[in-house]
Design an enzyme around this catalytic site. Sequence first.
Site, PDB file in Angstrom:
ATOM      1  CB  CYS A 133      40.384  44.085  -6.614  1.00 21.01           C
ATOM      2  SG  CYS A 133      39.689  43.096  -7.960  1.00 21.01           S
ATOM      3  CG  HIS A 246      38.034  39.451  -5.193  1.00 18.05           C
ATOM      4  ND1 HIS A 246      36.712  39.347  -5.563  1.00 18.05           N
ATOM      5  CD2 HIS A 246      38.625  40.269  -6.119  1.00 18.05           C
ATOM      6  CE1 HIS A 246      36.513  40.077  -6.664  1.00 18.05           C
ATOM      7  NE2 HIS A 246      37.647  40.647  -7.008  1.00 18.05           N
TER       8      HIS A 246
END
Length: 340
Positions: A133, A246
Amino acid sequence: MTQKSFNIAVAGATGAVGNQMIDCLEERSFPIKTVKFLASKRSAGKQIRFKGDMTPVEELTADSFKGVDIAIFSAGGGTSEKFAPCAADDGCVVVDNSSQWRMHPDVPLVVPEVNPHAVSGYKTKGIIANPNCSTIQMVVALKPIHDQYRIKRIVVSTYQAVSGTGKKAVDELFDQTRAMINFLDYETTVYPHRIAFNCLPHIDQFLENGYTKEEMKMVNETRKIFEDDSIRVSATTVRVPVFYGHSESVNIETEKPVNPEDARSLLENAPGVKVMDDPKNNVYPMAIDAAGQDLTLVGRIRKDESVDNGLAMWIAADNIRKGAAVNAVQIAEILAKEHL
């Protein structure tokens, strides 16, 4: 002409990423003829709503993929190692979200906005890997700059949400935060230290070189996706007390001179990118902006004054959506449109 439709399976359907994959298939109107939801034996029989109907979850076995065209896996590396080859043997193309196949030389590692041409490499093993990711959002933002100016070096520090670890980590952050606010005792079971009101510079196992596996994933995956082993990458990955989204601080050094204005213009026209860069008015990407979005958010674009041809930026993205589920479904879309 009638649109071709496909028999689809989702392995790991009851997990957080599996749920998002199912949502993405529906949201993006993927051309589905039949759908099969697969999970462990203990989850078999559960019902998942898809396009208004309730579909029972089936136990994942070696025989689950007969007649399936595309299987999207989010069931962990061990499960993928065992069952992805079974699916491929039955003529099914696997899009795998685990780390199991990412660096295999015969398995393409794909981010559709960056290297969609690599999808064609699935024919060797019948498997396509979804990157980490944190790698996905970084390369989406850096691809247009790399094409124009050629990136020589990347220094990245990540600020990664607990949802990247899974539901137990989300619950632990919530429980620890509630306990501390109420002056109660708390448990630490998922991470080696408390995550509430803390930052942990430790994601995955430490290696002999002092980096963690998560950090080296970013190094190796970036080079493979950009098809350039000469790019130097140094990563520090940090777990922060955020539920979803994130964030990354990225500094790059390019071969050709680059200025922030030109880089910003490139990014404003790049696929999958949204520029949020007006710091005078407090506009810059944040995890709370990224959560629930499929775009990669980029801001704080500025000259890195410590090196020649340097640029600094801040990147945020939803780690469960673009960082996993959406990227996998986008790969499946390329397969369906161009290869199957």
